[in-house]
Design a protein around this motif. Structure first.
Motif, short mmCIF file in Angstrom:
data_model
loop_
_atom_site.label_atom_id
_atom_site.label_comp_id
_atom_site.label_asym_id
_atom_site.label_seq_id
_atom_site.Cartn_x
_atom_site.Cartn_y
_atom_site.Cartn_z
N SER A 1 71.59 33.64 53.79
CA SER A 1 71.00 33.90 52.65
C SER A 1 69.55 34.22 52.82
CB SER A 1 70.93 32.56 51.64
OG SER A 1 70.45 31.49 52.23
N PHE A 2 69.00 34.92 51.75
CA PHE A 2 67.48 34.97 51.78
C PHE A 2 67.06 35.05 50.29
CE2 PHE A 2 69.45 39.14 50.93
CZ PHE A 2 68.49 39.93 50.06
N ALA A 3 65.62 34.61 50.17
CA ALA A 3 65.05 34.62 48.91
C ALA A 3 64.10 35.67 48.79
CB ALA A 3 64.50 32.92 48.91
N VAL A 4 63.78 36.05 47.57
CA VAL A 4 62.59 36.98 47.02
C VAL A 4 61.80 36.52 46.01
CG1 VAL A 4 62.10 39.20 46.31
CG2 VAL A 4 63.84 38.88 47.85
N MET A 5 60.51 36.19 46.21
CA MET A 5 59.53 35.89 45.27
C MET A 5 58.72 37.27 44.72
SD MET A 5 58.13 32.28 46.68
CE MET A 5 59.18 31.64 47.61
N ILE A 6 58.51 37.14 43.50
CA ILE A 6 57.43 38.00 43.07
C ILE A 6 56.19 37.27 42.39
CG2 ILE A 6 56.79 39.88 41.40
CD1 ILE A 6 58.64 40.91 43.49
N VAL A 7 55.23 37.41 43.07
CA VAL A 7 53.86 36.23 42.82
C VAL A 7 53.21 37.39 42.01
CG1 VAL A 7 52.28 34.81 43.79
CG2 VAL A 7 54.57 35.07 44.85
N ASP A 8 52.48 36.86 40.83
CA ASP A 8 51.50 37.22 40.06
C ASP A 8 50.36 36.34 39.83
OD1 ASP A 8 50.92 40.14 38.74
OD2 ASP A 8 50.56 38.51 37.11
N LEU A 9 49.01 36.90 39.88
CA LEU A 9 48.10 36.02 39.52
C LEU A 9 47.78 36.03 37.99
CD1 LEU A 9 45.22 37.04 41.96
CD2 LEU A 9 45.60 34.91 41.37
N ASP A 10 47.64 34.68 37.57
CA ASP A 10 47.63 34.75 35.87
C ASP A 10 46.32 35.12 35.44
OD1 ASP A 10 50.26 33.81 35.90
OD2 ASP A 10 49.47 31.45 36.35
N ARG A 11 46.29 35.87 34.43
CA ARG A 11 45.07 36.48 33.61
C ARG A 11 44.05 37.06 34.62
NH1 ARG A 11 46.57 31.68 31.09
NH2 ARG A 11 47.11 32.07 28.85
N PHE A 12 44.54 37.82 35.58
CA PHE A 12 43.62 38.39 36.51
C PHE A 12 42.61 39.41 36.03
CE2 PHE A 12 42.46 41.15 39.98
CZ PHE A 12 41.66 40.55 40.89
N LYS A 13 43.15 40.00 34.88
CA LYS A 13 42.09 41.13 33.93
C LYS A 13 40.98 40.37 33.56
CE LYS A 13 41.95 44.68 30.92
NZ LYS A 13 40.90 44.44 30.21
N ALA A 14 41.12 39.09 33.24
CA ALA A 14 39.99 38.41 32.57
C ALA A 14 39.09 38.00 33.64
CB ALA A 14 40.50 37.19 32.09
N VAL A 15 39.59 37.87 34.94
CA VAL A 15 38.73 37.56 36.06
C VAL A 15 37.69 38.79 36.30
CG1 VAL A 15 38.50 37.18 38.81
CG2 VAL A 15 40.25 35.97 37.06
N ASN A 16 38.19 39.85 36.43
CA ASN A 16 37.42 41.06 36.72
C ASN A 16 36.51 41.39 35.63
OD1 ASN A 16 38.44 42.17 39.17
ND2 ASN A 16 40.26 42.94 38.41
N ASP A 17 37.11 41.27 34.25
CA ASP A 17 36.17 41.58 32.96
C ASP A 17 35.07 40.66 33.14
OD1 ASP A 17 37.94 43.61 32.50
OD2 ASP A 17 38.92 42.70 30.73
N CYS A 18 35.23 39.35 33.26
CA CYS A 18 34.31 38.27 33.09
C CYS A 18 33.43 38.08 34.24
CB CYS A 18 34.77 36.82 32.65
SG CYS A 18 35.63 36.96 31.06
N TRP A 19 34.01 38.20 35.61
CA TRP A 19 33.24 37.91 36.62
C TRP A 19 32.95 38.92 37.62
CZ3 TRP A 19 31.75 32.90 37.44
CH2 TRP A 19 32.42 31.87 36.60
N GLY A 20 33.58 40.28 37.33
CA GLY A 20 33.07 41.29 38.04
C GLY A 20 34.19 41.80 39.22
#
Length: 461
Positions: free
Chosen positions: A322-341
C-alpha cells in the motif's frame, strides 16, 4: 549521421586518395587545397574532423591550426595533422598549437582509420554534453563554471621500476601535475590515492602481452576512472596493436622512447580535455538537479514528484502493498504575504518545508507542488500509519512559532488531505492521479471544517 571530414592538402592526388579511403568507410569527404579555403570551409560546413597537411601553399598548417583554435565556431573540431617531414620540432609545434595527433607519411591505413574513429567518438560525446549544457543554460538551469583548473593527477602503471623512474624523471618540471607510480592492483583500488587519477600512462605489456589494454578496459568500466585519459606506451608497437588501442578507447598509443617534451604536451592536451569534459558533465548534472528541485525550499518539484509517485504505485501493485498520499496546504498563507510581506512568506515556506522533511522517513517523498502546497507520499504505509504521520506533521508545524526576518515570530498551521491505496484498490500508474485527486478533495474538506486538521478521503479503503 555520416561524419564530415575536411581534407586539406595542396596535392590533388593526395586529396583524391584520402577521398577514396574515407568514402569507402562511409564518411563524407570535403576537400580544400590551401589554408584560406580550409578556414572558409571549416566555418561554412563545421566538419566533424579536419585532416590538415603541415605544408600548404599560402599558410603553414600550424598557422591554419592556430586560426581554427582561435575561432569559437571551429575551436573544438578535432584536427589530425600529417606531413612527410621527420622534423621533431615541427611535430612538437603542431601538438602545442592544438593538433589532436600528428601522423608522418606514409600513413598506415589501419592506424589512420582507427584514429579517425577514436577522435570522432570523443568529439561526438563532448559535443552532446555541450549541447545539453547549452540547453540547460538557456533555461537558466546551469551555473557558470570557473576557469580555474587545479593541478591534475597522472598515474604511471607499469611493473618495470626503471620505466616508471624514467617517465617520472622525463615529466618532472614539464608539468605542474602530480605524477605517481602505481601497480595494476593500486590503479584498480578506488580511493587508494584519495582521488581518482585524471590520466593513466600504462605499459602496454603490463603483466604480459595485451595486459595494458585489459587494464584500460577495467578502468573504463568503473565510474571513478571511466573518463580518465589513458595513454598506452608500446615497447615495440605494431600498427594492429595501436589501432586496437584506439578502437578500445585509448586517448593515445605511443612508442616507448618518445621525447619527453612530446609526451608532456600530449598529456597536457589530454588533461585539459578531460577536465573540460568533467566541467560539462558537472554542468549537465547540476542542471538536471536544478530542473527537479524547488529553488526556494530545496524540495523536489512537481516535475519530479509525479513520476516518482507513479513508481511508488507500481511497486505497491507488484508487492501487494500500500501507499499513502497527502496534499498539505498552509492555512491562510495569503494573509501572511499581505500582512508580513513576501520575504516573511518565503521564510515561512522554507521553515515549514524543513519541519515536514524532518518528520518523514528517508524513503518518503516530499515535494512542493504549488505556491503553498506540498505533496507527501508514504510507501508501504497503512491507513493507521499514514494518519499518525499526518497528525505528527500538523503538530510539528503548529507547535512552535516561526522566526521572521525582522525578528518577530508567527504561528502557522497546515491542513492535510490524506488518501491511501491498498491491496486491490491500487490503481494503474496512469490512474495515480485519482489518488492525488482524492487527497486533494479531502484537503478541501479539512479547509472547510476549520483548518489545522487531517481529513481522510471518504472513498479511501
Amino acid at each position: 549521421m555520416v561524419g564530415k571530414i575536411l581534407i586539406v592538402d595542396d596535392v590533388a592526388t593526395n586529396r583524391i586518395v584520402f577521398k577514396v579511403k574515407l568514402g569507402a568507410a562511409c564518411y563524407q569527404p570535403l576537400m580544400a587545397s590551401d589554408g584560406k579555403s580550409c578556414l572558409r570551409l571549416a566555418r561554412e560546413t563545421l566538419p566533424d574532423l579536419i585532416l590538415l597537411d603541415l605544408v600548404l601553399p599560402d599558410l603553414s598548417g600550424i598557422d591554419v591550426l592556430r586560426s581554427l583554435r582561435a575561432d569559437p565556431l571551429t575551436a573544438d573540431i578535432p584536427v589530425l595533422m600529417f606531413s612527410a617531414s621527420l622534423d621533431p620540432q615541427a611535430r612538437l609545434a603542431a601538438l602545442a598549437a592544438g593538433a589532436d595527433d600528428f601522423l608522418t607519411k606514409p600513413i598506415d591505413d589501419t592506424i589512420l582509420m582507427a584514429r579517425l574513429r577514436n577522435l570522432l567518438r570523443s568529439h561526438e560525446a563532448l559535443a552532446e554534453l555541450g549541447q545539453r549544457g547549452a540547453t540547460l543554460k538557456a533555461l537558466g538551469l546551469a551555473e557558470a563554471q570557473s576557469d580555474f583548473a587545479p593541478p591534475g593527477l597522472i598515474a604511471l602503471v607499469t611493473e618495470r621500476p626503471e620505466l616508471a623512474m624514467r617517465l617520472r624523471r622525463d615529466l618532472a618540471g614539464q608539468l605542474p601535475d602530480r605524477v605517481v607510480a602505481l601497480s595494476r592492483e593500486e590503479a584498480l583500488a578506488e580511493g587508494s590515492l584519495g582521488t581518482a587519477p585524471d590520466a593513466f600512462v600504462i605499459d602496454a605489456d603490463l603483466g604480459g602481452e595485451g595486459g595494458g589494454m585489459r587494464l584500460m578496459s577495467e578502468l573504463r568500466s568503473r565510474s571513478a576512472t571511466r573518463h580518465a585519459a589513458v595513454v598506452l606506451i608500446h615497447a615495440a608497437p605494431r600498427s594492429e596493436d595501436m589501432a586496437m588501442a584506439f578502437d578500445m578507447g585509448a586517448n593515445d598509443a605511443l612508442p616507448l622512447g618518445l621525447p619527453a617534451g612530446e609526451l608532456a604536451i600530449r598529456l597536457r592536451t589530454h588533461l585539459r580535455r578531460k577536465k573540460a569534459g568533467d566541467r560539462l558533465r558537472h554542468s549537465v548534472q547540476d542542471g538536471l538537479r536544478l530542473a527537479v528541485i524547488d529553488p526556494l525550499t530545496g524540495l523536489y518539484n512537481r516535475r519530479y514528484a509525479l513520476p516518482r509517485l507513479a513508481s511508488i504505485a507500481e511497486r505497491a501493485e507488484a508487492t501487494g502493498g500500500s501507499f499513502a498520499v497527502m496534499i498539505v496546504d498552509l492555512d491562510r498563507f495569503k494573509a501572511v504575504n499581505d500582512c508580513w510581506g513576501h520575504a516573511a512568506g518565503d521564510q515561512v515556506l522554507i521553515e515549514v518545508a524543513r519541519r515536514l522533511g524532518d518528520n518523514l522517513r528517508g524513503s518518503d517523498l516530499i515535494a512542493r507542488i504549488g505556491g503553498e502546497e506540498f505533496l507527501v507520499a508514504l510507501p508501504d504505509a497503512s491507513m493507521a500509519e499514514a494518519r499518525q504521520t499526518a497528525e505528527r506533521l500538523c503538530h510539528a508545524v503548529h507547535r512552535q512559532p516561526i522566526a521572521l526576518p525582522d525578528g518577530s515570530e508567527l504561528s502557522v498551521t497546515i491542513s492535510i488531505g490524506l488518501a491511501v491505496a491498498q491491496g486491490p484498490t491500487i490503481p494503474s500508474p496512469e490512474r495515480v492521479a485519482d489518488v492525488v485527486d482524492r487527497a486533494d478533495q479531502a484537503l478541501l474538506v479539512a479547509k472547510a471544517e476549520g483548518r489545522n486538521k487531517v481529513i481522510l478521503s471518504r472513498t479511501a479503503a
